[in-house]
Write an enzyme that holds these catalytic residues in place. Sequence first.
Site, PDB file in Angstrom:
ATOM      1  N   SER A   1       0.859  -1.185   0.000  1.00 42.22           N
ATOM      2  CA  SER A   1       0.000   0.000   0.000  1.00 42.22           C
ATOM      3  C   SER A   1       0.890   1.227   0.000  1.00 42.22           C
ATOM      4  O   SER A   1       2.116   1.124   0.030  1.00 42.22           O
ATOM      5  CB  SER A   1      -0.887  -0.007   1.250  1.00 42.22           C
ATOM      6  OG  SER A   1      -0.072   0.148   2.401  1.00 42.22           O
ATOM      7  N   LYS A   2       0.274   2.410  -0.013  1.00 42.73           N
ATOM      8  CA  LYS A   2       1.069   3.648  -0.066  1.00 42.73           C
ATOM      9  C   LYS A   2       2.026   3.771   1.115  1.00 42.73           C
ATOM     10  O   LYS A   2       3.127   4.265   0.963  1.00 42.73           O
ATOM     11  CB  LYS A   2       0.144   4.870  -0.122  1.00 42.73           C
ATOM     12  CG  LYS A   2      -0.410   5.085  -1.523  1.00 42.73           C
ATOM     13  CD  LYS A   2      -1.131   6.400  -1.655  1.00 42.73           C
ATOM     14  CE  LYS A   2      -1.656   6.544  -3.090  1.00 42.73           C
ATOM     15  NZ  LYS A   2      -2.468   7.733  -3.262  1.00 42.73           N
ATOM     16  N   ARG A   3       1.601   3.292   2.296  1.00 41.14           N
ATOM     17  CA  ARG A   3       2.497   3.439   3.453  1.00 41.14           C
ATOM     18  C   ARG A   3       3.728   2.554   3.302  1.00 41.14           C
ATOM     19  O   ARG A   3       4.765   2.807   3.901  1.00 41.14           O
ATOM     20  CB  ARG A   3       1.755   3.138   4.762  1.00 41.14           C
ATOM     21  CG  ARG A   3       1.390   1.689   4.974  1.00 41.14           C
ATOM     22  CD  ARG A   3       0.440   1.494   6.158  1.00 41.14           C
ATOM     23  NE  ARG A   3      -0.176   0.185   6.126  1.00 41.14           N
ATOM     24  CZ  ARG A   3       0.368  -0.891   6.661  1.00 41.14           C
ATOM     25  NH1 ARG A   3       1.538  -0.828   7.272  1.00 41.14           N
ATOM     26  NH2 ARG A   3      -0.233  -2.054   6.592  1.00 41.14           N
ATOM     27  N   HIS A   4       3.623   1.478   2.512  1.00 43.27           N
ATOM     28  CA  HIS A   4       4.777   0.605   2.286  1.00 43.27           C
ATOM     29  C   HIS A   4       5.688   1.129   1.178  1.00 43.27           C
ATOM     30  O   HIS A   4       6.836   0.731   1.080  1.00 43.27           O
ATOM     31  CB  HIS A   4       4.312  -0.797   1.840  1.00 43.27           C
ATOM     32  CG  HIS A   4       3.524  -1.542   2.851  1.00 43.27           C
ATOM     33  ND1 HIS A   4       2.281  -2.071   2.583  1.00 43.27           N
ATOM     34  CD2 HIS A   4       3.786  -1.871   4.131  1.00 43.27           C
ATOM     35  CE1 HIS A   4       1.828  -2.701   3.647  1.00 43.27           C
ATOM     36  NE2 HIS A   4       2.721  -2.592   4.605  1.00 43.27           N
ATOM     37  N   GLY A   5       5.157   1.905   0.257  1.00 43.91           N
ATOM     38  CA  GLY A   5       5.957   2.336  -0.885  1.00 43.91           C
ATOM     39  C   GLY A   5       5.286   2.119  -2.225  1.00 43.91           C
ATOM     40  O   GLY A   5       5.936   2.156  -3.261  1.00 43.91           O
TER      41      GLY A   5
END
Length: 467
Positions: A241-245
Amino acid sequence: MSGPVCRFAPSPTGFLHIGGARTALFNWLFARHHGGKFRLRIEDTDRQRSTPEAVEAILNGLRWLELEWDDEVVYQFARAARHAEVAHELLRQGKAYRCYCTPEELEEMRAKARAEGRPPRYDGRWRERDPADAPPGVSPAIRIKAPQSGETVIRDLVQGDVVIKNDQLDDMILLRGDGTPVYMLSVVVDDHDMDVTHVIRGDDHLNNAARQMMVIEAMGWPVPVYAHIPLIHGPDGAKLSKRHGALAVEAYRDMGYLPESMRNYLLRLGWAHGDDEIISTAQAIEWFDLDAVGRSASRFDFAKLGNLNGHYIRERDDASLTRLTIEQLGREPGRTLSPEAQARIAAGMPGLKQRAKTIVELAESAEFYCHVRPIPLGDAARKILTDAAKARLRALAEAFAVAGEWTAPSLEAATRAAAEAAGAKLGEFAQPLRAALTGSNVSPPIFEVLAVLGRAEALGRIGDALA
C-alpha cells in the site's frame, strides 16, 4: 526464428506504480535477453477513469526507468472496432450467441446463486434459444459459448500447470448491449494482433487466463506462453500500500533514487541469481530468464533500496550527480544558484557523494557550498565554537594566510603542524574548522572542503566565525 514479443499493458487510471514498473522491467529484460521485442499498450477502455495525464505519467515513468519500448504505442480504445469484428466473427461461426437478458433478470440470477451459496454465474438461458423469442426493445449482448465439460490447463512458466474445470467458466460477454467490447476480449485481440508470444504479468491476472484462452481457442489462434509473477508485499507481509511504498515511479525519482538503483532493486524483488545483490543492467540482460522467478510474494524494503542507491551514487560520474544535485537545490521556489555555488558543488562532488543514499541527501549535504557569507551556523556548530575552539581557529587562520599552495594535502599539513605546536589532537582543530566552514558538525573531508572553497572564501568564513 525471431525472438519473443512481450508487452506491458497498463491502464491509465493512475500513475505507474512500483508493481507495474517491475512487470515492465521483467518483460523488457526477457525481450532483451532473448533478442526479442518489448511493446507497450495503453489499456484506456475505461473512459471515465482514463486520463491523458495518467498516460503521460506512465510514459514518463518508463522513460525515467530507461525501459525503452519497441514500435509505436498501441492505444486499446482506438481499436474497439477491431475487437467488435472478432466478436461478430465468433457469432458467424456459431461459437458465440446473442443474449437478450434484461439487467433485472441478471440480478435475479445473481441473487439466486448467492442464496444457494454458489458463485454468481450466467445460466446460459439464451445459448440455444431462438432469437425470434427476443423481447422487444432489448439490445442484446454477445456471449461466447464456453466449454461445458473437461478442463482448461494454463501452462505457466512461473506457476507451473494451473488446471481450471470448465464447468467453473460461464458464457462471458464479449460485446455489451451498446456494442462496446469487454476488456477480456480486447486484451486477447490486441495480444494476437501485436504478435505477442509471451504474456508476463502479475498473478492477480491468473484467473483471467482461462477466460481469455476461451476466445483464443475459439478463434484458432496460438496460445501465448504465460508467466504470472507473484505480487509485491510490504515489509509486514500485507499487500503493498502507499504506506509501504506503493507510490508512483516518479515519486521515487523525486525522493532522490536513481533509475539504475530502481532497476536493480525491482529485479531482485522476486528474481534471484545466487547471492548476487548488485547487478548492473548489462549483467541483468545477460542473466535474466523466467526460470529464476520465485513463486512467493516478495517484500518491499526501503532500507535495502537506500543502501543500493548509495552504491549507485558512488558509482555515478560526478558531472551527472552535479547536474541532479543542482536541479534538486533549484526546486526551492524562487531559488537560483550562483555560478560560484555550482562550481563548488562540481569540485566538491567526489567527497559529497561518499555518504549520500539519495540525491535529496546529496543536495542537503552540498547546501553549505551554496551559502552566501556570513553562513548560517547550526546549533551543533555553535556548541563547537567555544572560546578555546576560536583560539585554535585564529591560529589556523594565521597559518592558512601564509600557506604556499591552497591544496588539501598542504592545508592538512599546516593544520597538523598547528595542532602539534599547541599540543592538541588533529580533531580539536578540525572540528572548529568544520563548524566555521560548513555551519555544521558533519561534512565531506574538511581539507577537501577547504580546497574547494578556495583561499578567499575559506578565510572569509573563518573570519566570520571569529567575529
